[in-house]
Design a protein around this motif. Structure first.
Motif, PDB file in Angstrom:
ATOM      1  N   TRP A 207      17.323  38.444   9.917  1.00  0.00           N
ATOM      2  CA  TRP A 207      17.153  39.548  10.714  1.00  0.00           C
ATOM      3  C   TRP A 207      16.653  40.941  10.281  1.00  0.00           C
ATOM      4  O   TRP A 207      17.062  41.732  10.724  1.00  0.00           O
ATOM      5  CB  TRP A 207      18.414  39.673  11.294  1.00  0.00           C
ATOM      6  CG  TRP A 207      18.665  37.844  12.303  1.00  0.00           C
ATOM      7  CD1 TRP A 207      19.843  37.243  11.923  1.00  0.00           C
ATOM      8  CD2 TRP A 207      18.035  37.595  13.417  1.00  0.00           C
ATOM      9  NE1 TRP A 207      19.830  35.850  12.388  1.00  0.00           N
ATOM     10  CE2 TRP A 207      18.941  36.868  13.181  1.00  0.00           C
ATOM     11  CE3 TRP A 207      17.193  37.929  14.006  1.00  0.00           C
ATOM     12  CZ2 TRP A 207      18.784  35.512  15.069  1.00  0.00           C
ATOM     13  CZ3 TRP A 207      17.051  37.495  15.684  1.00  0.00           C
ATOM     14  CH2 TRP A 207      17.377  35.921  15.878  1.00  0.00           C
TER      15      TRP A 207
ATOM     16  N   LYS B 205      13.389  43.984  21.221  1.00  0.00           N
ATOM     17  CA  LYS B 205      13.456  42.652  21.293  1.00  0.00           C
ATOM     18  C   LYS B 205      12.420  41.760  22.586  1.00  0.00           C
ATOM     19  O   LYS B 205      12.152  41.834  23.346  1.00  0.00           O
ATOM     20  CB  LYS B 205      14.509  41.486  21.370  1.00  0.00           C
ATOM     21  CG  LYS B 205      15.491  41.966  19.874  1.00  0.00           C
ATOM     22  CD  LYS B 205      16.510  40.840  20.198  1.00  0.00           C
ATOM     23  CE  LYS B 205      17.407  41.215  18.583  1.00  0.00           C
ATOM     24  NZ  LYS B 205      18.926  39.957  18.806  1.00  0.00           N
TER      25      LYS B 205
ATOM     26  N   TYR C  21      11.119  37.929  23.586  1.00  0.00           N
ATOM     27  CA  TYR C  21      11.770  36.363  22.954  1.00  0.00           C
ATOM     28  C   TYR C  21      11.544  35.945  24.623  1.00  0.00           C
ATOM     29  O   TYR C  21      10.927  36.102  25.057  1.00  0.00           O
ATOM     30  CB  TYR C  21      13.076  36.403  22.928  1.00  0.00           C
ATOM     31  CG  TYR C  21      13.514  37.207  23.587  1.00  0.00           C
ATOM     32  CD1 TYR C  21      14.242  36.359  24.971  1.00  0.00           C
ATOM     33  CD2 TYR C  21      14.466  38.696  23.633  1.00  0.00           C
ATOM     34  CE1 TYR C  21      14.350  37.165  26.059  1.00  0.00           C
ATOM     35  CE2 TYR C  21      14.874  38.918  25.146  1.00  0.00           C
ATOM     36  CZ  TYR C  21      15.321  38.200  26.490  1.00  0.00           C
ATOM     37  OH  TYR C  21      15.859  39.299  27.004  1.00  0.00           O
TER      38      TYR C  21
ATOM     39  N   THR D 215      13.609  42.671  26.077  1.00  0.00           N
ATOM     40  CA  THR D 215      15.288  42.780  26.202  1.00  0.00           C
ATOM     41  C   THR D 215      15.690  44.132  27.269  1.00  0.00           C
ATOM     42  O   THR D 215      16.084  43.674  27.972  1.00  0.00           O
ATOM     43  CB  THR D 215      15.843  43.871  24.902  1.00  0.00           C
ATOM     44  OG1 THR D 215      15.291  43.026  24.079  1.00  0.00           O
ATOM     45  CG2 THR D 215      17.102  44.228  24.977  1.00  0.00           C
TER      46      THR D 215
ATOM     47  N   ILE E 173      25.977  37.205  28.364  1.00  0.00           N
ATOM     48  CA  ILE E 173      25.490  37.032  26.457  1.00  0.00           C
ATOM     49  C   ILE E 173      24.441  37.234  27.028  1.00  0.00           C
ATOM     50  O   ILE E 173      24.130  37.268  27.917  1.00  0.00           O
ATOM     51  CB  ILE E 173      25.705  35.801  26.476  1.00  0.00           C
ATOM     52  CG1 ILE E 173      28.220  35.354  26.002  1.00  0.00           C
ATOM     53  CG2 ILE E 173      24.916  35.754  25.470  1.00  0.00           C
ATOM     54  CD1 ILE E 173      28.099  34.185  25.751  1.00  0.00           C
TER      55      ILE E 173
ATOM     56  N   GLU F 117      18.578  37.010  25.385  1.00  0.00           N
ATOM     57  CA  GLU F 117      17.899  36.570  23.808  1.00  0.00           C
ATOM     58  C   GLU F 117      18.941  36.574  22.361  1.00  0.00           C
ATOM     59  O   GLU F 117      18.405  35.742  21.569  1.00  0.00           O
ATOM     60  CB  GLU F 117      17.107  38.304  23.369  1.00  0.00           C
ATOM     61  CG  GLU F 117      18.222  39.201  22.787  1.00  0.00           C
ATOM     62  CD  GLU F 117      19.113  40.656  23.976  1.00  0.00           C
ATOM     63  OE1 GLU F 117      19.131  41.356  23.567  1.00  0.00           O
ATOM     64  OE2 GLU F 117      18.865  39.278  25.469  1.00  0.00           O
ATOM     65  N   GLU F 118      19.906  36.255  23.291  1.00  0.00           N
ATOM     66  CA  GLU F 118      20.912  36.147  21.482  1.00  0.00           C
ATOM     67  C   GLU F 118      20.850  34.315  21.285  1.00  0.00           C
ATOM     68  O   GLU F 118      21.148  33.525  20.115  1.00  0.00           O
ATOM     69  CB  GLU F 118      22.690  36.209  22.260  1.00  0.00           C
ATOM     70  CG  GLU F 118      23.062  37.191  22.215  1.00  0.00           C
ATOM     71  CD  GLU F 118      22.869  37.914  20.862  1.00  0.00           C
ATOM     72  OE1 GLU F 118      23.028  37.561  20.158  1.00  0.00           O
ATOM     73  OE2 GLU F 118      22.981  39.165  20.811  1.00  0.00           O
ATOM     74  N   ASP F 119      19.985  33.730  22.190  1.00  0.00           N
ATOM     75  CA  ASP F 119      19.313  32.417  21.740  1.00  0.00           C
ATOM     76  C   ASP F 119      18.811  31.614  22.388  1.00  0.00           C
ATOM     77  O   ASP F 119      18.400  30.634  22.236  1.00  0.00           O
ATOM     78  CB  ASP F 119      21.220  31.192  22.545  1.00  0.00           C
ATOM     79  CG  ASP F 119      20.712  30.855  24.574  1.00  0.00           C
ATOM     80  OD1 ASP F 119      20.195  32.356  25.001  1.00  0.00           O
ATOM     81  OD2 ASP F 119      21.153  30.017  25.157  1.00  0.00           O
TER      82      ASP F 119
ATOM     83  N   TYR G  32      14.725  31.767  21.638  1.00  0.00           N
ATOM     84  CA  TYR G  32      13.566  32.386  20.382  1.00  0.00           C
ATOM     85  C   TYR G  32      12.491  30.862  20.327  1.00  0.00           C
ATOM     86  O   TYR G  32      12.368  30.309  20.957  1.00  0.00           O
ATOM     87  CB  TYR G  32      14.336  31.086  18.715  1.00  0.00           C
ATOM     88  CG  TYR G  32      15.661  32.043  18.088  1.00  0.00           C
ATOM     89  CD1 TYR G  32      15.620  33.098  17.858  1.00  0.00           C
ATOM     90  CD2 TYR G  32      16.897  31.032  19.080  1.00  0.00           C
ATOM     91  CE1 TYR G  32      17.376  33.572  17.320  1.00  0.00           C
ATOM     92  CE2 TYR G  32      17.678  31.757  18.826  1.00  0.00           C
ATOM     93  CZ  TYR G  32      18.365  32.529  18.264  1.00  0.00           C
ATOM     94  OH  TYR G  32      19.842  33.001  17.738  1.00  0.00           O
TER      95      TYR G  32
END
Length: 152
Positions: free
Chosen positions: A35, A75, A77, A93, A102, A105-107, A109
């Motif tokens: 990252w 971010k 994504y 984001t 949550i 963007e945490e999961d 890709y």
């Protein structure tokens, strides 16, 4: 924009901001580079609004997001998890902050898959109208890896 200041100790000092697309920077980030902001996409002078970077697969796949201007809060994504080239509707984001919970963007890709050693060119085209096509990649080369990457 240009700013000039005068100081009694150093005299005149002038700063000038970058113009156009070159004032923006974009980085590929993911588990492959811990990252970190080390993999910057290069602005294509022949295609305004287009940035590109070549990446080599060290394993069978590579997951990534894009960070704008070195700010991890900005971010980019795909809307869908593990999106393939040209299929993930690009989100940012700041467009998804409402709702709590949550962060999406945490999961989410983009996922490049291929043989270890495959070299892909990832392209970010900010002028593309179809947001699914704003992030694409194609294989451009092959450079053999060590046999450690071929973990069956």
């Amino acid at each position: 924009m240009m700013l000039t200041m005068r100081s009694g100790s150093i005299g005149y000092q002038t700063w000038e901001s970058a113009r156009g697309w070159s004032r923006r920077s974009f980085f590929l980030v993911g588990p492959f580079n811990s990252w970190s902001l080390t993999d910057e996409l290069e602005h294509r002078k022949d295609a305004p609004g287009t940035f590109a970077l070549r990446v080599k697969l060290e394993q069978w796949s590579l997951e990534f997001q894009i960070v704008q201007d070195g700010d991890a809060r900005r971010k980019m994504y795909p809307q869908a998890r593990r999106a393939a080239s040209g299929t993930g509707f690009l989100e940012r984001t700041e467009e998804s902050q409402a709702g709590g919970g949550i962060p999406p963007e945490e999961d989410r890709y983009w996922l490049i898959q291929g043989m270890p050693g495959s070299v892909f060119e990832v392209v970010l085209d900010l002028k593309e109208l179809d947001r699914r096509q704003m992030v694409t990649w194609t294989q451009v080369d092959f450079e053999p890896c060590s046999t450690d990457a071929l973990d069956w």
